[in-house]
Motif scaffolding. Structure first.
Motif, PDB file in Angstrom:
ATOM      1  N   ASN A   1       0.875  -1.175   0.000  1.00 49.30           N
ATOM      2  CA  ASN A   1       0.000   0.000   0.000  1.00 49.30           C
ATOM      3  C   ASN A   1       0.914   1.227   0.000  1.00 49.30           C
ATOM      4  O   ASN A   1       1.299   1.736   1.044  1.00 49.30           O
ATOM      5  CB  ASN A   1      -0.912  -0.007   1.227  1.00 49.30           C
ATOM      6  CG  ASN A   1      -1.997  -1.064   1.137  1.00 49.30           C
ATOM      7  OD1 ASN A   1      -2.527  -1.341   0.064  1.00 49.30           O
ATOM      8  ND2 ASN A   1      -2.337  -1.678   2.263  1.00 49.30           N
TER       9      ASN A   1
ATOM     10  N   GLY B   1      -1.797  -3.611  -4.129  1.00 53.30           N
ATOM     11  CA  GLY B   1      -2.226  -3.162  -2.807  1.00 53.30           C
ATOM     12  C   GLY B   1      -2.677  -4.328  -1.946  1.00 53.30           C
ATOM     13  O   GLY B   1      -2.849  -5.454  -2.421  1.00 53.30           O
TER      14      GLY B   1
ATOM     15  N   ILE C   1     -13.150   5.646  -3.268  1.00 52.12           N
ATOM     16  CA  ILE C   1     -12.382   4.490  -3.705  1.00 52.12           C
ATOM     17  C   ILE C   1     -13.356   3.433  -4.218  1.00 52.12           C
ATOM     18  O   ILE C   1     -14.418   3.207  -3.631  1.00 52.12           O
ATOM     19  CB  ILE C   1     -11.489   3.946  -2.565  1.00 52.12           C
ATOM     20  CG1 ILE C   1     -10.514   2.889  -3.103  1.00 52.12           C
ATOM     21  CG2 ILE C   1     -12.335   3.387  -1.416  1.00 52.12           C
ATOM     22  CD1 ILE C   1      -9.402   2.525  -2.117  1.00 52.12           C
TER      23      ILE C   1
ATOM     24  N   LEU D   1     -10.396   4.235   5.150  1.00 54.79           N
ATOM     25  CA  LEU D   1      -9.987   4.333   3.758  1.00 54.79           C
ATOM     26  C   LEU D   1     -10.147   5.761   3.240  1.00 54.79           C
ATOM     27  O   LEU D   1     -11.118   6.447   3.565  1.00 54.79           O
ATOM     28  CB  LEU D   1     -10.838   3.407   2.883  1.00 54.79           C
ATOM     29  CG  LEU D   1     -10.684   1.896   3.051  1.00 54.79           C
ATOM     30  CD1 LEU D   1     -11.682   1.179   2.156  1.00 54.79           C
ATOM     31  CD2 LEU D   1      -9.260   1.459   2.714  1.00 54.79           C
TER      32      LEU D   1
ATOM     33  N   GLY E   1      -4.878   0.417  -1.072  1.00 57.17           N
ATOM     34  CA  GLY E   1      -5.352   0.458  -2.451  1.00 57.17           C
ATOM     35  C   GLY E   1      -4.214   0.322  -3.442  1.00 57.17           C
ATOM     36  O   GLY E   1      -3.041   0.191  -3.077  1.00 57.17           O
TER      37      GLY E   1
ATOM     38  N   PRO F   1      -7.371   4.825  -7.102  1.00 59.27           N
ATOM     39  CA  PRO F   1      -8.476   4.662  -6.148  1.00 59.27           C
ATOM     40  C   PRO F   1      -9.306   3.400  -6.391  1.00 59.27           C
ATOM     41  O   PRO F   1     -10.505   3.451  -6.671  1.00 59.27           O
ATOM     42  CB  PRO F   1      -9.296   5.932  -6.357  1.00 59.27           C
ATOM     43  CG  PRO F   1      -9.067   6.295  -7.789  1.00 59.27           C
ATOM     44  CD  PRO F   1      -7.634   5.913  -8.070  1.00 59.27           C
TER      45      PRO F   1
ATOM     46  N   LEU G   1      -9.787  -0.507  -4.586  1.00 62.79           N
ATOM     47  CA  LEU G   1      -9.469  -1.517  -3.568  1.00 62.79           C
ATOM     48  C   LEU G   1      -9.673  -2.877  -4.222  1.00 62.79           C
ATOM     49  O   LEU G   1     -10.761  -3.462  -4.166  1.00 62.79           O
ATOM     50  CB  LEU G   1     -10.365  -1.343  -2.337  1.00 62.79           C
ATOM     51  CG  LEU G   1      -9.907  -2.115  -1.095  1.00 62.79           C
ATOM     52  CD1 LEU G   1      -8.653  -1.483  -0.508  1.00 62.79           C
ATOM     53  CD2 LEU G   1     -11.007  -2.175  -0.047  1.00 62.79           C
TER      54      LEU G   1
ATOM     55  N   ARG H   1     -11.013  -1.604 -13.636  1.00 56.26           N
ATOM     56  CA  ARG H   1     -11.352  -1.735 -12.218  1.00 56.26           C
ATOM     57  C   ARG H   1     -12.397  -2.801 -11.938  1.00 56.26           C
ATOM     58  O   ARG H   1     -12.316  -3.491 -10.921  1.00 56.26           O
ATOM     59  CB  ARG H   1     -11.801  -0.385 -11.649  1.00 56.26           C
ATOM     60  CG  ARG H   1     -13.009   0.241 -12.332  1.00 56.26           C
ATOM     61  CD  ARG H   1     -13.243   1.643 -11.789  1.00 56.26           C
ATOM     62  NE  ARG H   1     -14.326   2.342 -12.459  1.00 56.26           N
ATOM     63  CZ  ARG H   1     -14.178   3.085 -13.538  1.00 56.26           C
ATOM     64  NH1 ARG H   1     -12.973   3.217 -14.084  1.00 56.26           N
ATOM     65  NH2 ARG H   1     -15.205   3.701 -14.080  1.00 56.26           N
TER      66      ARG H   1
ATOM     67  N   PRO I   1      -5.778  -5.195   0.428  1.00 54.53           N
ATOM     68  CA  PRO I   1      -7.110  -4.688   0.798  1.00 54.53           C
ATOM     69  C   PRO I   1      -7.554  -5.041   2.206  1.00 54.53           C
ATOM     70  O   PRO I   1      -8.584  -4.535   2.667  1.00 54.53           O
ATOM     71  CB  PRO I   1      -8.017  -5.352  -0.240  1.00 54.53           C
ATOM     72  CG  PRO I   1      -7.333  -6.642  -0.568  1.00 54.53           C
ATOM     73  CD  PRO I   1      -5.861  -6.326  -0.521  1.00 54.53           C
TER      74      PRO I   1
END
Length: 493
Positions: free
Chosen positions: A140, A230, A486, A482, A240, A192, A194, A269, A232
């Motif tokens: 991260n 990242g 995100i 967080l 992230g 951004p 997760l 994403r 999570p």
């Protein structure tokens, strides 16, 4: 030239009930001074690559500490200060360069960004000493990490089979900078998203595509380019994905490359989210696949100690037993009390145990639920083996006193350990006399790392969605820290 070479690694699951103290580092690997160099010089770890390059250069290698703990809960203040203090004090005494083997997802009781704080302290005591850092793909990444070193890179494989390769790459960048052959400049940006760990395997899209784009940029001339998946399972502001680039003297080129990697990743994403399936449906498919032979790999991924799981949740194992699957090897259940009881009974004895389920998970509102089993004590060992596979090659694994319980006349064989260890190498089984290639089913408490040792054996692989603090179901976790927005909690462009 005096080069400080050190390792301080932990992947902190802030939802995990497991305490990460000095004893937990000692259980996996904690070495000071020359012992640290001896422990890692011949391994395929970043630290091993650092040591080999330093020796080839004729540099004096100074190893204050090499420390790694199996992922778990928050690191205690004492453990953090002991390890970080050893590195900082060595830097204070005077060195010419620093090569650090870090993780990037360490959270301590008093420090949310463990690596960023370590690097900040190092910069404070040695402001002009060049520093290079290798981080895990599940780092991260933070501004503090980037601002307080000269060059930073991350693994490009998951399972992490390129650790030595990326360590060597970033060390060469640093030595070239010292020799006046390059001038590393860095740019970085958070992404951004997760992402879920089950969607970060680099043999599969989308991570394969993202990593491929980073490699393309390196081939085009960048000194290093990384996209971090990242971690999570950490409720911290900086959790992230992220991208970081090291360019040779051209800050604009570095920033343009980072912006490209961010856009490239954001566009994918949706693919970083795991699709769930009822365990009953998955087991029906497993039964059909097993009829054609094995091994069929079954992943109890929500209880993966390699991401901070307790490794003693018995729900998936109970479901496999109830389904009647035959010729199953389970690797592994963490239950030191069960191992002690089996050792007292002796090999060949029949014993009834309340297995596992000893550790509550307050973050999920779950109490431990042991599974009552009766079986034969098949094997007792010291749990030690040397990794021969492509990940952590050459490292000695200490599972602690270990036993194998054969239940239902050997229909299911369960490896039970006294220390946490994720099964990424076949030694989990071969060290206790089980040939994994000969089994119809391998039930592994793992997510992706199992691929390092077991993917070549697998006729098929199924994920079994059980309970545990490494769940891929975000609805079961309470995030409060967080940075927002995100994805998938918020809409992003």
């Amino acid at each position: 030239m005096r080069v400080l070479v050190a390792m301080m690694k932990h992947e902190t699951n802030t939802f995990s009930p497991l305490v990460t103290d000095l004893a937990r580092f000692e259980a996996w690997g904690l070495h000071y001074g020359p012992a640290a160099e001896r422990a890692y010089a011949d391994t395929a770890m970043p630290m091993g690559a650092y040591i080999r390059l330093c020796r080839a250069r004729g540099a004096e290698v100074i190893t204050p500490v090499a420390a790694e703990a199996m992922p778990g809960g928050i690191v205690t203040r004492e453990a953090y200060e002991t390890l970080a203090g050893a590195i900082v004090e060595t830097a204070r005494q005077g060195v010419d360069a620093m090569l650090l083997d870090l993780h990037g997802a360490m959270v301590a009781e008093h420090v949310a960004d463990g690596e960023g704080e370590l690097l900040r302290r190092l910069r404070a005591v040695a402001p002009h000493v060049p520093i290079a850092v290798t981080c895990d793909l599940h780092c991260n990444l933070t501004q503090a990490m980037v601002e307080n070193c000269d060059a930073l890179i991350g693994y490009k494989t998951y399972p992490h089979v390129d650790m030595a390769e990326v360590g060597e790459r970033i060390a060469r960048v640093l030595f070239d900078a010292i020799d006046g052959k390059c001038r590393p400049v860095m740019a970085f940006s958070p992404i951004p998203v997760l992402a879920q760990t089950l969607r970060m395997g680099t043999d599969d899209a989308p991570m394969k595509d993202v990593v491929g784009e980073a490699r393309r940029l390196e081939d085009a001339g960048l000194l290093a380019a990384t996209v971090f998946g990242g971690f999570p399972m950490a409720d911290v502001a900086h959790a992230g994905m992220a991208a970081v680039v090291v360019a040779d003297g051209d800050g604009k080129a570095a920033q343009d490359a980072v912006d490209h990697l961010v856009d490239f990743t954001r566009a994918r994403r949706d693919d970083f989210l795991y699709d769930h399936e009822p365990i009953e449906t998955a087991l029906d498919r497993a039964a059909l696949l097993g009829e054609a032979g094995g091994p069929v790999i079954l992943l109890d991924h929500a209880d993966n100690c390699g991401s901070g799981g307790t490794q003693d949740v018995m729900g998936v194992i109970a479901a496999v037993i109830d389904k009647g699957l035959r010729d199953v090897a389970v690797g592994a259940v963490f239950d030191p009390q069960a191992v002690t009881a089996m050792a007292a009974a002796g090999v060949g004895s029949t014993i009834t145990l309340d297995l596992g389920g000893r550790i509550a998970m307050p973050a999920l509102g779950l109490e431990g639920r042991p599974l009552s089993v009766t079986g034969r004590v098949k094997v007792l060992t010291d749990g030690r083996f040397i990794v021969r596979g492509p990940m952590y090659t050459g490292v000695t694994v200490e599972m602690g006193p270990t036993a194998v319980l054969a239940i239902d006349d050997g229909r299911v064989e369960i490896v039970i350990t006294s220390r946490h260890h994720e099964p990424w190498d076949r030694g989990v089984f071969t060290s206790v006399g089980i040939d994994p290639a000969a089994k119809r089913y391998l039930l592994l408490k793992s997510r992706i790392h199992y691929r390092a040792g077991f993917a070549p054996l697998a006729k098929a692989t199924l994920t079994l969605d059980g309970e545990g603090v490494t769940t891929s179901d975000n609805s079961k976790l309470s995030y409060g820290r967080l940075a927002r927005p995100i994805y998938p909690f918020d809409r992003i462009n």
